[in-house]
Scaffold this active site. Sequence first.
Site, short mmCIF file in Angstrom:
data_model
loop_
_atom_site.label_atom_id
_atom_site.label_comp_id
_atom_site.label_asym_id
_atom_site.label_seq_id
_atom_site.Cartn_x
_atom_site.Cartn_y
_atom_site.Cartn_z
N HIS A 1 0.83 -1.22 0.00
CA HIS A 1 0.00 0.00 0.00
C HIS A 1 0.87 1.27 0.00
O HIS A 1 0.71 2.12 -0.89
CB HIS A 1 -0.97 -0.02 1.18
N HIS B 1 3.93 6.92 5.43
CA HIS B 1 2.74 7.62 5.94
C HIS B 1 1.93 6.84 6.97
O HIS B 1 1.19 7.42 7.76
CB HIS B 1 1.84 8.09 4.78
N ASP B 2 2.04 5.51 6.99
CA ASP B 2 1.28 4.71 7.97
C ASP B 2 2.12 4.19 9.13
O ASP B 2 1.61 3.51 10.01
CB ASP B 2 0.61 3.52 7.27
N GLU C 1 1.15 5.62 12.63
CA GLU C 1 -0.21 5.22 13.01
C GLU C 1 -0.31 3.73 13.36
O GLU C 1 -1.01 3.34 14.30
CB GLU C 1 -1.15 5.54 11.85
N ASP C 2 0.40 2.88 12.60
CA ASP C 2 0.19 1.44 12.72
C ASP C 2 1.29 0.69 13.46
O ASP C 2 1.19 -0.51 13.66
CB ASP C 2 0.05 0.82 11.31
N ASP D 1 -3.17 8.52 -1.32
CA ASP D 1 -3.57 7.46 -0.37
C ASP D 1 -5.03 7.08 -0.60
O ASP D 1 -5.40 5.90 -0.69
CB ASP D 1 -3.35 7.99 1.06
#
Length: 754
Positions: free
Chosen positions: A65, A90-91, A94-95, A157
């Site tokens: 992704h 970018h993630d 957050e993850d 995204d």
Amino acid sequence: MDVEELKVQEEADEQLINDAFQKLLDDYLSSRHRKKVDLITKAFNFARQAHKGVRRLSGEPYIMHPIAVAQIACSEIGLGSTSICSALLHDVVEDTDYTVEDIENIFGSKIAQIVDGLTKISGGIFGEQASAQAENFKKLLLTMSDDIRVILIKICDRLHNMRTLDSQPASKQYKIAGETLYIYAPLANRLGLNKIKSELENLSFKFEHPDEFAKIESKLESTHASRHELFDQFTAPIKESLQKMGIQYEIKERVKSPYSIWNKMQNKHVTFEEIYDILAVRIIFTPKVREEEVNECFNIYVAISKIYKSHPDRLRDWLSHPKANGYQALHVTLMSKQGRWIEVQIRSDRMDEVAEQGFAAHWKYKDGVEEEYTEDENELNDWLHTIKEILDDPQPDAMDFLDTIKLNLFASEIFVFTPKGEIRTLPADCTALDFAFSIHTFLGSHCIGAKVNHKLVPLSHKLQSGDQVEILTSKSQHVSPSWINFVSTAKAKGKIQAILRRDNREVQRRGEETLNAFLEKNNLEPSLALADRLAEFHDYAKRSEFYQAIGEKIVILGEKDLDELNGKNKNAEKSGWRKYVPFIGKKKEEEAPKQELFIVPEKFNRKKPIYINEENIKQYKFASCCHPIPGDDALGYINNKNQIEIHKRDCPVAAKLKTSFGNRIIDIKWDMHKKLYFDASIRLGGIDRVGMLNEITQIISSQMNVNIHKISITCEDGVFEGNIQLHVHDREDMKTIINNLKSVADLKEISEIL
């Protein structure tokens, strides 16, 4: 899965990931940006390690992704190393367990700032009742006003999420598609990303209305040959003329997107076959002298208008005054030899890239500029400045906030002049009051009128392109609540609301005191719960509005309020919702027994669809804003009372709900068997003649055996228009009735009234 299979799977994943990253690197290396391959490889390896072992719902490794988002940023928008690294990372925050500080230490402050802007938010800006999505969007905009790349990567995204939405449950599809149509497609449009905007719209349409999408795709496919033949015939003499002029050019066939076609079918109440601008022609040329490209556009226009007659009212000159998103082109509509109007768009290769890639394409044409972001795009900065102003005065309600932003995103522009001859860009349909607020809040709040082209006009006067406007003020003038009805810009609306809120606080405080005194007088303990119950009883969505109404003496508290609080109004019908299922079968005595509304339990599975049938239909609330009936593409919304409201998927209210309260959206399926009747209305218009009404009623009543509830017809100068109210089983009935009525001679307009 045994050890051997696991090993094979891991090797396949490795190959998949490496191939995708290599493709990204190859595309980056073929661009004009500085070649910071080491930094991008470092970001890729970091993200790959951070997401190791995690898979998406589709089953592919999660790292695919971020690579895909970086690929879109690089290839489809033309961004450089900073953006590609930020997209890959970018993630991560957050993850995984990594923090923004970790990113800053490893990749520097700029990439960390962008990643932070892309990371979902925790904690509330709007308060507990507001939507997390609106909060995330606000954070995105706050960061975006410092660095536009944040929103560009967010759009990448969203585009990849939309391309891979098949793996999500239907309720999540409606939420994400609705949000995309409401926020991200207009954002992409405002930033000039036309290609991405069209794809986002089409994908949203595909997931929200799969049957309609498939029908239009099929019709476009079946008419492809005849459309291509028309294109060849139409462009042959144009090509000949351009070759004689020695122009280096390319002619493209532009076909209207399925979403645009469907939108036109809905708005104009026409069929696919009745849409005449499905085909357009695009002439893209390389100018002989870059500085002369505008003149060359006009030269091409002159040449082709000698071949075909042009439509005088449909010349659109976006050359002299480009749109705020940077779009430049000359649009002309010509009459083909087949008797069809065809739009021709004339643009240079630079204009074409700006039209497809937006502001990112400007950088390519700036000599010696290799870094991918510069801040000298005036229109973009003006737009960001307006967004900053909206963010400086946050709306208390998530929906209001999104609406205010939307006003700014969708606006097309007009050009007006100040008394000193300075040019100002404003949204179309704006008024003199909008203009006043665009200059200064003080000027707007004390505005009493304006002089437009030296003539005195009221505040509500709509401005036209080219108007010269002088604002008249008075110190004794104050902002009035009615002003909100005739301003259209986000800035003016935001400022008026802020001033009114300040003025209203005192009135609301007075209303709250009056309510508390009323409750105490009747031996009731004042509480927010009681205030909310009475607000709903009086049809006020917010407690503050209810206090305001009491303070202004619009609501006088009395016996009915006490009855409501004591539970004596239980059977009273609420006014905000349409009462459906007027009767079952044909006889009133067969009416279904009353049913309590379904209350969503705590552990309710929101991913599974709800099936609505004859037995349970009365357990749900049907929205009066869009009047859904069986057969409509519908969705459910779990309201604050845990009841389920049914809306059409394309209802404007549902659009806001999907965007602001996506986790409360559920999928609805119809399981009806043509036993119940629903209210529906048809609007008719045409040339009056003897026997017309008889023919119409014969088709509806005799041929289709549909009960006509009410008819109202007016006729003037041989032209009639009217409404017919019917009782139908479902959407299929309505389509059949409308199609059958098309056979009536002199009946020119038939549409459903929503």
